[in-house]
Every structure is written in structure tokens, then in C-alpha cells.
Design a protein around this motif. Sequence first.
Motif, PDB file in Angstrom:
ATOM      1  N   MET A  57       0.843  -1.204   0.000  1.00 52.06           N
ATOM      2  CA  MET A  57       0.000   0.000   0.000  1.00 52.06           C
ATOM      3  C   MET A  57       0.872   1.246   0.000  1.00 52.06           C
ATOM      4  N   SER A  58       0.289   2.355  -0.423  1.00 48.41           N
ATOM      5  CA  SER A  58       0.994   3.630  -0.405  1.00 48.41           C
ATOM      6  C   SER A  58       0.441   4.503   0.710  1.00 48.41           C
ATOM      7  N   VAL A  59       1.056   4.365   1.882  1.00 47.27           N
ATOM      8  CA  VAL A  59       0.649   5.200   3.020  1.00 47.27           C
ATOM      9  C   VAL A  59       0.947   6.665   2.702  1.00 47.27           C
ATOM     10  N   THR A  60       2.026   6.913   1.947  1.00 46.23           N
ATOM     11  CA  THR A  60       2.401   8.289   1.579  1.00 46.23           C
ATOM     12  C   THR A  60       1.284   8.948   0.788  1.00 46.23           C
ATOM     13  N   GLU A  61       0.702   8.215  -0.165  1.00 44.29           N
ATOM     14  CA  GLU A  61      -0.383   8.760  -0.983  1.00 44.29           C
ATOM     15  C   GLU A  61      -1.624   9.027  -0.128  1.00 44.29           C
ATOM     16  N   ILE A  62      -1.954   8.087   0.750  1.00 42.59           N
ATOM     17  CA  ILE A  62      -3.119   8.274   1.634  1.00 42.59           C
ATOM     18  C   ILE A  62      -2.878   9.468   2.550  1.00 42.59           C
ATOM     19  N   ARG A  63      -1.677   9.541   3.118  1.00 46.40           N
ATOM     20  CA  ARG A  63      -1.366  10.632   4.041  1.00 46.40           C
ATOM     21  C   ARG A  63      -1.401  11.986   3.329  1.00 46.40           C
ATOM     22  N   THR A 103      -6.107  -4.725  11.871  1.00 48.64           N
ATOM     23  CA  THR A 103      -5.990  -3.899  10.655  1.00 48.64           C
ATOM     24  C   THR A 103      -7.140  -4.224   9.710  1.00 48.64           C
ATOM     25  N   HIS A 104      -7.439  -5.508   9.573  1.00 52.72           N
ATOM     26  CA  HIS A 104      -8.569  -5.940   8.730  1.00 52.72           C
ATOM     27  C   HIS A 104      -9.873  -5.333   9.239  1.00 52.72           C
ATOM     28  N   HIS A 105     -10.096  -5.412  10.554  1.00 56.50           N
ATOM     29  CA  HIS A 105     -11.293  -4.807  11.160  1.00 56.50           C
ATOM     30  C   HIS A 105     -11.349  -3.307  10.873  1.00 56.50           C
ATOM     31  N   LEU A 106     -10.210  -2.627  11.028  1.00 58.14           N
ATOM     32  CA  LEU A 106     -10.187  -1.168  10.882  1.00 58.14           C
ATOM     33  C   LEU A 106     -10.437  -0.724   9.445  1.00 58.14           C
ATOM     34  N   PHE A 107      -9.877  -1.441   8.475  1.00 57.58           N
ATOM     35  CA  PHE A 107     -10.121  -1.059   7.080  1.00 57.58           C
ATOM     36  C   PHE A 107     -11.573  -1.334   6.695  1.00 57.58           C
ATOM     37  N   ASN A 108     -12.154  -2.415   7.195  1.00 60.14           N
ATOM     38  CA  ASN A 108     -13.591  -2.669   6.995  1.00 60.14           C
ATOM     39  C   ASN A 108     -14.411  -1.543   7.625  1.00 60.14           C
ATOM     40  N   PHE A 109     -14.035  -1.171   8.833  1.00 56.70           N
ATOM     41  CA  PHE A 109     -14.722  -0.120   9.585  1.00 56.70           C
ATOM     42  C   PHE A 109     -14.722   1.200   8.802  1.00 56.70           C
ATOM     43  N   TYR A 110     -13.559   1.599   8.304  1.00 58.66           N
ATOM     44  CA  TYR A 110     -13.480   2.865   7.556  1.00 58.66           C
ATOM     45  C   TYR A 110     -14.265   2.800   6.254  1.00 58.66           C
ATOM     46  N   VAL A 111     -14.166   1.674   5.534  1.00 61.78           N
ATOM     47  CA  VAL A 111     -14.882   1.556   4.252  1.00 61.78           C
ATOM     48  C   VAL A 111     -16.390   1.454   4.479  1.00 61.78           C
ATOM     49  N   ASP A 112     -16.818   0.632   5.443  1.00 64.12           N
ATOM     50  CA  ASP A 112     -18.243   0.356   5.633  1.00 64.12           C
ATOM     51  C   ASP A 112     -18.988   1.405   6.446  1.00 64.12           C
ATOM     52  N   LYS A 113     -18.294   2.093   7.354  1.00 66.40           N
ATOM     53  CA  LYS A 113     -18.981   3.030   8.245  1.00 66.40           C
ATOM     54  C   LYS A 113     -18.546   4.486   8.052  1.00 66.40           C
ATOM     55  N   VAL A 114     -17.244   4.726   8.057  1.00 64.69           N
ATOM     56  CA  VAL A 114     -16.745   6.103   8.123  1.00 64.69           C
ATOM     57  C   VAL A 114     -16.943   6.870   6.817  1.00 64.69           C
ATOM     58  N   ASN A 134     -11.013   4.942  -1.821  1.00 65.71           N
ATOM     59  CA  ASN A 134     -10.616   3.962  -2.850  1.00 65.71           C
ATOM     60  C   ASN A 134      -9.336   3.237  -2.456  1.00 65.71           C
ATOM     61  N   SER A 135      -8.378   3.972  -1.882  1.00 66.48           N
ATOM     62  CA  SER A 135      -7.136   3.343  -1.405  1.00 66.48           C
ATOM     63  C   SER A 135      -7.448   2.342  -0.300  1.00 66.48           C
ATOM     64  N   PHE A 136      -8.337   2.727   0.622  1.00 64.96           N
ATOM     65  CA  PHE A 136      -8.723   1.841   1.718  1.00 64.96           C
ATOM     66  C   PHE A 136      -9.436   0.595   1.190  1.00 64.96           C
ATOM     67  N   LEU A 137     -10.285   0.772   0.182  1.00 65.59           N
ATOM     68  CA  LEU A 137     -11.014  -0.358  -0.397  1.00 65.59           C
ATOM     69  C   LEU A 137     -10.040  -1.378  -0.989  1.00 65.59           C
ATOM     70  N   SER A 138      -9.009  -0.884  -1.671  1.00 72.39           N
ATOM     71  CA  SER A 138      -7.994  -1.772  -2.262  1.00 72.39           C
ATOM     72  C   SER A 138      -7.277  -2.574  -1.175  1.00 72.39           C
ATOM     73  N   VAL A 139      -6.885  -1.900  -0.088  1.00 69.96           N
ATOM     74  CA  VAL A 139      -6.186  -2.583   1.011  1.00 69.96           C
ATOM     75  C   VAL A 139      -7.139  -3.544   1.722  1.00 69.96           C
ATOM     76  N   LYS A 140      -8.384  -3.125   1.878  1.00 68.31           N
ATOM     77  CA  LYS A 140      -9.396  -3.990   2.513  1.00 68.31           C
ATOM     78  C   LYS A 140      -9.503  -5.320   1.769  1.00 68.31           C
ATOM     79  N   ARG A 141      -9.504  -5.269   0.429  1.00 64.55           N
ATOM     80  CA  ARG A 141      -9.591  -6.496  -0.377  1.00 64.55           C
ATOM     81  C   ARG A 141      -8.379  -7.396  -0.150  1.00 64.55           C
ATOM     82  N   LYS A 142      -7.187  -6.789  -0.095  1.00 63.62           N
ATOM     83  CA  LYS A 142      -5.954  -7.572   0.117  1.00 63.62           C
ATOM     84  C   LYS A 142      -5.971  -8.230   1.494  1.00 63.62           C
TER      85      LYS A 142
END
Length: 196
Positions: A57-63, A103-114, A134-142
Motif C-alpha cells: 500500500m501507499s501510506v504516503t499517498e493516503i497521508r 488492521t482488517h477490522h479497521l479497514f472494513n470499519f473505515y470503508v463500511d462506516k466512516v 478507494n485506497s482503503f477499499l484496495s487494502v481492505k480487499r488484500k
Amino acid sequence: MLSSLSRSPRQPAACASCSSMKGSHLFLCLLSVSCCLNLMPTAGNKIFRFGLCRVSMSVTEIRSGFTAIKANIQARDPIRTLSILSYPHSLHKVKSLDRCCITHHLFNFYVDKVFKHCKTEDSYINRKISSIANSFLSVKRKLGQCHEQNKCLCGQESDEKFKQILANYEGLNVTSAAIKSLGELDILLDWIEKSP
């Protein structure tokens, strides 16, 4: 005359055979290069290890996307005395094997709720939120693939920590909770970057 005519149809057939062999070699070469590129992280991406799971993942891009809207989002947060991600120590001292699960829970949480409840009247802010989502969705899938392969085991501690985060979130109204969670994204990104 006849012999020269009888040879001419064979010659193109031989050439066609040669060109198809060259074409198949080229195809195999391109296929192998493509496979290698898919296995390598793209520019700006870094491989993070969460327990047994490895995720690019690109944390730099998300940040970067978050930094552009952070002040605006945090100014919209009406409750500054509470925290969703850091109360009391939600992301601190997570065991190495539990990191994938939380981490899996948190990415689901951000995509599904936040992200679903973070719409603003500002189209620029909305575009940045959409890009981060979109970046979170990609990581969530992985992470989901790791979970399906039993590389993302959930222990009692990770489940309890995530329940605490959900309780913090559900203690506020939906919009306030979503804005606060988005405003705390740097807490999550810092935690990810400290991943061993």
C-alpha cells in the motif's frame, strides 16, 4: 514455371509459421514481465507485514490526501475531548499476530462506516475523501484475501480492542462519529507505519 508456382504457396506458409513462433515468444515474454510487475509494489507503495499477512500500500499517498483536508475535517469535529482510535489505548501494544486482524477490522470499519457518512458541501474535500476511500477499499480487499487464507487470525485481544473502537464510534451520532474517525486517520497511519 509450374515448379516456381508450386513453391510460392509453401514459402508464405513457412514465413507464417516463423512469425507465429516469434509472436508466441513475444507473448510469453510480455506475460512474464506482466506477472513480475504485478508481484512488485507499484511506485510509492511499500510492503507492510501484519502478522503472517503481507500487504502492498501507499501510506504516503493516503497521508498526502488526508493532509490536504485534515484541518478542514478536524474543524468540523464538534467534540474534541473524545477519541475513537486512541481511547484508552486502542491501538497500543497490539501483539504481532493480532496486527492483521485489527488492521482488517479497521479497514472494513473505515470503508463500511466512516467514508459513507463523510460527505461535505465542498466538492474538493469530497474528491479527496473519495480518493482515500478507494485506497482503503484496495487494502481492505488484500486483507480480506489474507483472512480467507487463514493468515489473519483473530485473538481475544484484537477483538476486544476493536469492540472498544466500535463502542467509541457508536457513542456519537453517525455524522459526528464519521467526521471524528476521519480526523483521526493520522493515528491509524502512524500505527501502520510503525508496523514491524
